[in-house]
Design a protein around this motif. Structure first.
Motif, PDB file in Angstrom:
ATOM      1  N   TYR A 174      35.103  17.967  45.471  1.00  0.00           N
ATOM      2  CA  TYR A 174      36.122  17.511  44.519  1.00  0.00           C
ATOM      3  C   TYR A 174      35.803  18.048  43.131  1.00  0.00           C
ATOM      4  O   TYR A 174      34.664  18.370  42.810  1.00  0.00           O
ATOM      5  N   LYS A 175      36.859  18.129  42.327  1.00  0.00           N
ATOM      6  CA  LYS A 175      36.696  18.623  40.957  1.00  0.00           C
ATOM      7  C   LYS A 175      36.922  17.477  39.983  1.00  0.00           C
ATOM      8  O   LYS A 175      37.921  16.761  40.098  1.00  0.00           O
ATOM      9  N   LEU A 176      36.011  17.317  39.049  1.00  0.00           N
ATOM     10  CA  LEU A 176      36.251  16.361  37.959  1.00  0.00           C
ATOM     11  C   LEU A 176      36.783  17.091  36.731  1.00  0.00           C
ATOM     12  O   LEU A 176      37.371  16.482  35.846  1.00  0.00           O
ATOM     13  N   PHE A 177      36.550  18.402  36.673  1.00  0.00           N
ATOM     14  CA  PHE A 177      36.951  19.195  35.508  1.00  0.00           C
ATOM     15  C   PHE A 177      37.744  20.420  35.965  1.00  0.00           C
ATOM     16  O   PHE A 177      37.455  20.977  37.027  1.00  0.00           O
ATOM     17  N   ASN A 231      37.489  27.612  35.361  1.00  0.00           N
ATOM     18  CA  ASN A 231      38.066  28.883  35.800  1.00  0.00           C
ATOM     19  C   ASN A 231      37.374  29.426  37.048  1.00  0.00           C
ATOM     20  O   ASN A 231      37.415  30.627  37.295  1.00  0.00           O
ATOM     21  N   ASP A 232      36.687  28.571  37.773  1.00  0.00           N
ATOM     22  CA  ASP A 232      36.003  29.014  38.985  1.00  0.00           C
ATOM     23  C   ASP A 232      36.290  28.024  40.105  1.00  0.00           C
ATOM     24  O   ASP A 232      37.054  27.086  39.918  1.00  0.00           O
ATOM     25  N   ASP A 233      35.647  28.229  41.254  1.00  0.00           N
ATOM     26  CA  ASP A 233      35.900  27.365  42.419  1.00  0.00           C
ATOM     27  C   ASP A 233      34.816  26.313  42.611  1.00  0.00           C
ATOM     28  O   ASP A 233      34.662  25.774  43.706  1.00  0.00           O
ATOM     29  N   SER A 234      34.017  26.054  41.574  1.00  0.00           N
ATOM     30  CA  SER A 234      32.920  25.097  41.723  1.00  0.00           C
ATOM     31  C   SER A 234      33.453  23.706  42.052  1.00  0.00           C
ATOM     32  O   SER A 234      34.501  23.293  41.542  1.00  0.00           O
ATOM     33  N   LYS A 235      32.706  22.996  42.924  1.00  0.00           N
ATOM     34  CA  LYS A 235      33.109  21.659  43.359  1.00  0.00           C
ATOM     35  C   LYS A 235      31.912  20.717  43.311  1.00  0.00           C
ATOM     36  O   LYS A 235      30.762  21.151  43.440  1.00  0.00           O
ATOM     37  N   ASN A 236      32.205  19.432  43.161  1.00  0.00           N
ATOM     38  CA  ASN A 236      31.175  18.410  43.338  1.00  0.00           C
ATOM     39  C   ASN A 236      31.155  18.031  44.812  1.00  0.00           C
ATOM     40  O   ASN A 236      32.222  17.818  45.398  1.00  0.00           O
ATOM     41  N   ASN A 237      29.969  17.930  45.399  1.00  0.00           N
ATOM     42  CA  ASN A 237      29.910  17.670  46.830  1.00  0.00           C
ATOM     43  C   ASN A 237      28.821  16.637  47.137  1.00  0.00           C
ATOM     44  O   ASN A 237      27.631  16.903  46.974  1.00  0.00           O
ATOM     45  N   LEU A 238      29.257  15.439  47.566  1.00  0.00           N
ATOM     46  CA  LEU A 238      28.314  14.334  47.804  1.00  0.00           C
ATOM     47  C   LEU A 238      27.403  14.599  49.000  1.00  0.00           C
ATOM     48  O   LEU A 238      26.219  14.252  48.970  1.00  0.00           O
ATOM     49  N   VAL A 262      22.336  19.113  41.283  1.00  0.00           N
ATOM     50  CA  VAL A 262      23.048  20.365  40.996  1.00  0.00           C
ATOM     51  C   VAL A 262      24.234  20.547  41.958  1.00  0.00           C
ATOM     52  O   VAL A 262      25.110  21.380  41.718  1.00  0.00           O
ATOM     53  N   ALA A 263      24.274  19.731  43.011  1.00  0.00           N
ATOM     54  CA  ALA A 263      25.406  19.785  43.947  1.00  0.00           C
ATOM     55  C   ALA A 263      26.686  19.248  43.293  1.00  0.00           C
ATOM     56  O   ALA A 263      27.770  19.455  43.843  1.00  0.00           O
ATOM     57  N   PHE A 264      26.561  18.571  42.155  1.00  0.00           N
ATOM     58  CA  PHE A 264      27.765  18.196  41.410  1.00  0.00           C
ATOM     59  C   PHE A 264      28.110  19.395  40.531  1.00  0.00           C
ATOM     60  O   PHE A 264      28.032  19.385  39.303  1.00  0.00           O
ATOM     61  N   HIS A 265      28.476  20.419  41.235  1.00  0.00           N
ATOM     62  CA  HIS A 265      28.469  21.766  40.690  1.00  0.00           C
ATOM     63  C   HIS A 265      29.645  22.041  39.764  1.00  0.00           C
ATOM     64  O   HIS A 265      29.540  22.827  38.834  1.00  0.00           O
ATOM     65  N   ASN A 266      30.761  21.363  40.030  1.00  0.00           N
ATOM     66  CA  ASN A 266      31.914  21.519  39.138  1.00  0.00           C
ATOM     67  C   ASN A 266      31.577  20.942  37.758  1.00  0.00           C
ATOM     68  O   ASN A 266      31.855  21.576  36.727  1.00  0.00           O
ATOM     69  N   THR A 267      30.938  19.777  37.755  1.00  0.00           N
ATOM     70  CA  THR A 267      30.535  19.185  36.480  1.00  0.00           C
ATOM     71  C   THR A 267      29.534  20.104  35.785  1.00  0.00           C
ATOM     72  O   THR A 267      29.623  20.334  34.570  1.00  0.00           O
ATOM     73  N   HIS A 268      28.608  20.656  36.557  1.00  0.00           N
ATOM     74  CA  HIS A 268      27.613  21.554  35.956  1.00  0.00           C
ATOM     75  C   HIS A 268      28.278  22.803  35.376  1.00  0.00           C
ATOM     76  O   HIS A 268      27.924  23.239  34.278  1.00  0.00           O
ATOM     77  N   HIS A 269      29.252  23.374  36.091  1.00  0.00           N
ATOM     78  CA  HIS A 269      29.917  24.572  35.555  1.00  0.00           C
ATOM     79  C   HIS A 269      30.768  24.234  34.330  1.00  0.00           C
ATOM     80  O   HIS A 269      30.924  25.069  33.438  1.00  0.00           O
ATOM     81  N   ALA A 270      31.305  23.014  34.293  1.00  0.00           N
ATOM     82  CA  ALA A 270      32.110  22.612  33.137  1.00  0.00           C
ATOM     83  C   ALA A 270      31.228  22.306  31.927  1.00  0.00           C
ATOM     84  O   ALA A 270      31.621  22.566  30.786  1.00  0.00           O
ATOM     85  N   CYS A 271      30.045  21.753  32.177  1.00  0.00           N
ATOM     86  CA  CYS A 271      29.164  21.318  31.077  1.00  0.00           C
ATOM     87  C   CYS A 271      27.741  21.855  31.301  1.00  0.00           C
ATOM     88  O   CYS A 271      26.798  21.073  31.475  1.00  0.00           O
ATOM     89  N   TYR A 313      22.017  18.555  30.463  1.00  0.00           N
ATOM     90  CA  TYR A 313      21.078  18.467  31.593  1.00  0.00           C
ATOM     91  C   TYR A 313      21.405  17.292  32.507  1.00  0.00           C
ATOM     92  O   TYR A 313      20.962  17.242  33.649  1.00  0.00           O
ATOM     93  N   ARG A 314      22.202  16.346  32.026  1.00  0.00           N
ATOM     94  CA  ARG A 314      22.629  15.239  32.892  1.00  0.00           C
ATOM     95  C   ARG A 314      23.930  15.644  33.575  1.00  0.00           C
ATOM     96  O   ARG A 314      24.974  15.765  32.912  1.00  0.00           O
ATOM     97  N   ILE A 315      23.874  15.844  34.890  1.00  0.00           N
ATOM     98  CA  ILE A 315      25.044  16.375  35.585  1.00  0.00           C
ATOM     99  C   ILE A 315      25.933  15.254  36.123  1.00  0.00           C
ATOM    100  O   ILE A 315      27.132  15.421  36.245  1.00  0.00           O
ATOM    101  N   SER A 316      25.360  14.106  36.431  1.00  0.00           N
ATOM    102  CA  SER A 316      26.148  13.014  37.014  1.00  0.00           C
ATOM    103  C   SER A 316      27.188  12.474  36.019  1.00  0.00           C
ATOM    104  O   SER A 316      26.897  12.293  34.838  1.00  0.00           O
ATOM    105  N   ARG A 317      28.407  12.223  36.529  1.00  0.00           N
ATOM    106  CA  ARG A 317      29.457  11.603  35.715  1.00  0.00           C
ATOM    107  C   ARG A 317      29.995  10.319  36.348  1.00  0.00           C
ATOM    108  O   ARG A 317      30.826   9.636  35.770  1.00  0.00           O
ATOM    109  N   ARG A 318      29.572  10.005  37.562  1.00  0.00           N
ATOM    110  CA  ARG A 318      30.030   8.811  38.276  1.00  0.00           C
ATOM    111  C   ARG A 318      28.825   8.030  38.787  1.00  0.00           C
ATOM    112  O   ARG A 318      27.781   8.618  39.043  1.00  0.00           O
TER     113      ARG A 318
END
Ligand SMILES: [Zn+2]
Ligand SMILES: [Zn+2]
Length: 252
Positions: free
Chosen positions: A189-192, A195-202, A213-222, A226-231
């Motif tokens: 899923y994407k939270l952000f 311009n890429d296909d990065s996704k967060n994957n539980l 780092v598997a919350f990869h969409n958040t990481h690519h957005a921000c 260093y804190r990747i979790s948003r939920r």
């Protein structure tokens, strides 16, 4: 043979030695050592230091921890910290485009580090910046010597230290890297909007034991956070480790 080809050959040999070693010396109690090695080499050396610190400069780190974490990263066998960070910067710059060093669209070739970008794509600016650090240059120059010296001594003390403390963790780290590079740029899923296909994957984060780092969409957005979790359900253990070690400023 190029340094990168040597690295790939060594990773292949470690897979063979690790699998054969586990079959010959199976003892689940030794998996505790594997877990310790994952924390030291993959979480601190690779993820906290090479990725979030060197590539993204997302927090401050005292001199001693910089030197120690750089050494730990050697045994994750992803290559020298300068190489890892400079390739990774280009991954962010060109994610999922033809210039991505390891595009998810290349599937198994990306999973097995067989795309040419793994070896050739480097951010010149990042290389220049990191070459200022004499310790990183030393590690780059003596990477294999340091690796073989330490693992050789470990093998002489007890072959199970090499198997469970150095080989199995590398097999696991290499597999997890494929999960992130391929799965986390395809499924989830994407939270952000990026311009890429990065996704967060539980599920990927479960496989990564909470690396984050598997919350990869958040990481690519921000990438500079260093804190990747948003939920609340997004576990990022590496950010907690970073909080233990990072240099805290007046404002944080
Ligand atoms: Zn990515
Ligand atoms: Zn990154």
């Amino acid at each position: 043979m190029s340094e990168f080809s040597k690295l790939r050959l060594l990773i292949l040999l470690v897979h063979v030695a690790g699998i054969a070693g586990v079959i010959a010396y199976w003892d689940p109690a030794w998996l505790a050592l594997t877990l310790i090695a994952v924390v030291l080499f993959t979480w601190l050396g690779q993820e906290a230091y090479c990725h979030r610190y060197l590539a993204h400069r997302s927090y401050e780190l005292a001199w001693l921890w910089q030197k120690m974490f750089a050494c730990l990263s050697i045994f994750n066998l992803f290559g020298s910290p300068i190489g890892i960070a400079s390739t990774h910067v280009n991954h962010h710059r060109h994610s999922d485009s033809p210039f991505d060093p390891h595009p998810a669209s290349a599937g198994w070739r990306t999973w097995l580090w067989l795309t040419p970008g793994f070896e050739q794509s480097r951010s010149v600016g990042t290389v220049k910046r990191l070459m200022q650090d004499g310790w990183l240059v030393f590690i780059q120059r003596h990477y294999f010597r340091i690796y073989f010296s330490v693992v050789g001594v470990a093998s002489l003390i007890d072959i199970r230290i090499a198997i469970y403390g150095f080989f199995v963790p590398v097999i696991y780290a290499f597999f997890c890297n494929g999960v992130v590079n391929v799965i986390c740029h395809r499924f989830g899923y994407k939270l952000f909007q990026t311009n890429d296909d990065s996704k967060n994957n539980l599920i990927a984060n479960l496989i990564l034991l909470g690396n984050g780092v598997a919350f990869h969409n958040t990481h690519h957005a921000c990438p500079s956070d260093y804190r990747i979790s948003r939920r609340w359900y997004e576990i990022d253990v590496v950010a907690l480790l970073i909080d233990l070690f990072r240099r805290k400023g007046r404002s944080n």
